[in-house]
Design an enzyme around this catalytic site. Structure first.
Site, mmCIF file in Angstrom:
data_model
loop_
_atom_site.group_PDB
_atom_site.id
_atom_site.type_symbol
_atom_site.label_atom_id
_atom_site.label_comp_id
_atom_site.label_asym_id
_atom_site.label_seq_id
_atom_site.Cartn_x
_atom_site.Cartn_y
_atom_site.Cartn_z
ATOM 1 N N SER A 1 45.411 64.683 48.342
ATOM 2 C CA SER A 1 46.051 65.372 47.223
ATOM 3 C C SER A 1 46.248 66.818 47.614
ATOM 4 O O SER A 1 45.884 67.226 48.719
ATOM 5 C CB SER A 1 45.160 65.291 45.993
ATOM 6 O OG SER A 1 43.996 66.062 46.225
ATOM 7 N N LYS A 2 46.787 67.581 46.673
ATOM 8 C CA LYS A 2 47.056 68.989 46.969
ATOM 9 C C LYS A 2 45.794 69.697 47.438
ATOM 10 O O LYS A 2 45.835 70.540 48.318
ATOM 11 C CB LYS A 2 47.611 69.678 45.728
ATOM 12 C CG LYS A 2 49.094 69.442 45.592
ATOM 13 C CD LYS A 2 49.791 70.630 44.948
ATOM 14 C CE LYS A 2 51.284 70.378 44.904
ATOM 15 N NZ LYS A 2 51.782 70.106 43.563
#
Ligand code: GLU
Length: 534
Positions: free
Chosen positions: A281-282
């Site tokens: 994810s980010k």
């Protein structure tokens, strides 16, 4: 009128007409029509790239079609520049779609916002068949219903308040200016079983499904309606997408049934994980395609890496051509657990590709990489502070332009040291005038603590030839100087290394001196000498 002209859809008056306009494709049996369908609500990431690579490979392998569809129906979440970034990322990756907003194609338009009339027709046809219904419930009512259901421990879902509205009533309310959405009428008690090409049969009960909105009040479809209509009319044979969409697939299967269409095959790919085995994810950092490009990975290396973490080469190779992957892989071999995006493996693979470049290609590639870093982009990438600032990068680029022959000699030296273009700054930068940082006097003195002695050694070096073509002669000459000054050869070599490179760790010193040449080496040794305290 161009084939992707939005007006092309306006004259369509029925789904039957659409069937005629977008006929079954004339392809050899077994040919796969596949697509990626990114939403420009964010910038393209490694998951988009993975989908593109698998889909493109499936199309190429089967002699089919790989298409790109831009799913831009969520108008509120559109991100400026995201669609252009998707096109750019695919071009960079070398998986260019056969059909899409760029190349066009007979099954377009390929942007959902340009297909609104088709979705409206589709939704209305379901309403006419009593398979969908208008809903006028205001947001406040929906929120209150939802809250009540959650409080009662029930699954929140629409309570079908508008299901019983008569067509006349709907019409009257529309005439009065009220706006409605169209909801799917999920059949009660239906059992939905679909086959996932990797996981096998997956079943859901319709009881778990909500009467989802198909067409919003603004005339835009939701994902569920648009994806089904488009996959049908674009004649997609296999839907390959991430496993986060598995729970949507039963809704889609029901919609295909409602329309009386045969659904495509489904294949859900696993979610990528980071080195801590968390869903990528980010916060993992390395997710955006731009992040990978900003580090200076080659598209071939990155693509090879993507296929490598998804699939094991029968010959246990890590590095192979994309054409080999296309030929050898099969969807059944795709993994069931999320592969790890292991940056060390990516470095290793990319390094192999980089070391195949000739020095001239390496120079050109690095200059192109510097250009890429300079291009303005809407997307901001965090964690790039390890890169030299723009001015320093430009100066290095100028050095590489000014003396191509010298730059190529530099790149010919131990090419396997660089795993990606950003490594060049640290590994090769010191060769060039703009990026050479002289060693601090303290560093020099760490290896020869007596400043007078260090000065004497450097003077002696300046008197002779700092570099000689034969490594043996060169080594012998330096050892002689060490002996004269009563220091260990290792200390003298280190002093010279620091003086000419500014660094303690470098490729073999003799090789470096051969590239630098005597003149530049002397200049740097003289600089080091002048920096030492008297
Ligand atoms: N628009 C969806 C996405 O952004 C596509 C899902 C699908 O492939 O069906 O991922």
């Amino acid at each position: 009128m161009s084939i992707t002209d939005p007006a092309r859809l306006t004259p369509i008056s029925s789904l039957d007409e659409a069937e005629r306009l977008f006929p079954e494709r004339d392809l050899p049996s077994g040919a796969e029509v596949v697509r990626i369908a990114p939403s420009p609500t964010g910038f393209p990431h490694i998951g988009t790239a993975m989908q593109a690579v698998i889909n493109a490979a499936l199309a190429r392998k089967s002699g089919g079609v790989f298409l790109l569809r831009i799913e831009d129906t969520d108008r509120a979440r559109l991100v400026p520049g995201a669609e252009e970034a998707i096109h750019q990322a695919l071009r960079w990756l070398g998986v260019v779609p056969d059909e899409g907003p760029g190349p066009g194609g007979a099954y377009g338009p390929y942007r959902q916002s340009e297909r609104l009339s088709l979705y409206a027709l589709a939704a209305r046809s379901l309403v006419a068949g009593n398979l969908a219904y208008h809903c006028f419930c205001p947001a406040e009512r929906l929120a209150a219903v939802r809250e009540g259901q959650i409080r009662a421990g029930e699954n929140p879902r629409y309570d079908r308040f508008c299901l019983g509205l008569k067509p006349e009533e709907v019409e009257a309310r529309h005439r009065a200016g009220e706006k409605s959405v169209i909801r799917f009428r999920v059949p009660e008690g239906a059992e939905i079983v679909f086959r996932d090409e990797v996981r096998g049969d997956i079943s859901f009960s319709s009881e778990a499904l909500d009467d989802s909105i198909l067409l919003k009040a603004d005339g835009f479809p939701t994902y569920h309606l648009a994806v089904v209509v488009d996959d049908h009319f674009m004649r997609v044979t296999t839907v390959v997408r991430g496993e986060e969409w598995i729970s949507s697939t039963p809704k889609h299967v029901l919609l295909y049934r409602a329309f009386g269409w045969k659904h495509p095959r489904f294949l859900h790919t696993v979610i990528l994980r980071d080195e801590q085995r968390r869903k990528l994810s980010k916060r993992s950092g390395h997710i955006s395609i731009r992040w990978f490009r900003s580090r200076g990975y080659l598209p071939e290396g990155f693509r090879n890496f993507l296929t490598r973490i998804l699939w094991a080469h029968p010959g246990e190779k890590d590095v192979y051509d994309f054409s080999e992957f296309i030929e050898l892989f099969s969807v059944q071999a795709l993994p069931r657990t999320g592969p790890i995006v292991d940056l060390r493996l990516l470095d290793f693979i990319n390094g192999k590709y980089l070391s195949r470049l000739s020095p001239a290609e390496m120079r050109r590639g690095f200059l192109a990489y510097l250009d890429f870093l300079d291009q303005p982009a809407e997307e901001q990438i965090a964690g790039l502070d390890f890169l030299p600032p723009p001015q320093a990068r430009h100066a290095l680029g100028q050095d590489l332009e000014n003396d191509a022959a010298f730059a190529e000699q530099v790149f010919a030296l131990e090419p396997e040291r660089n795993r990606k273009f950003s490594d060049v700054f640290g590994n090769n930068g010191f060769f060039f005038p703009s990026a050479f940082t002289p060693a601090a006097p303290e560093s020099l003195l760490r290896h020869c603590p007596d400043a007078g002695l260090a000065r004497g050694i450097l003077c002696a070096l300046l008197e002779g030839e700092i570099c000689r073509p034969s490594p043996e002669d060169w080594d012998a000459a330096l050892r002689k100087v060490a002996e004269e000054f009563g220091v260990k050869p290792k200390a003298l070599f280190m002093l010279l290394r620091l003086a000419v490179t500014g660094l303690e760790k470098t490729p073999p010193l003799h090789n470096i001196l051969l590239v630098l040449g005597n003149e530049l080496a002397r200049k740097r040794v003289a600089g080091a000498l002048a920096s030492l305290p008297a």
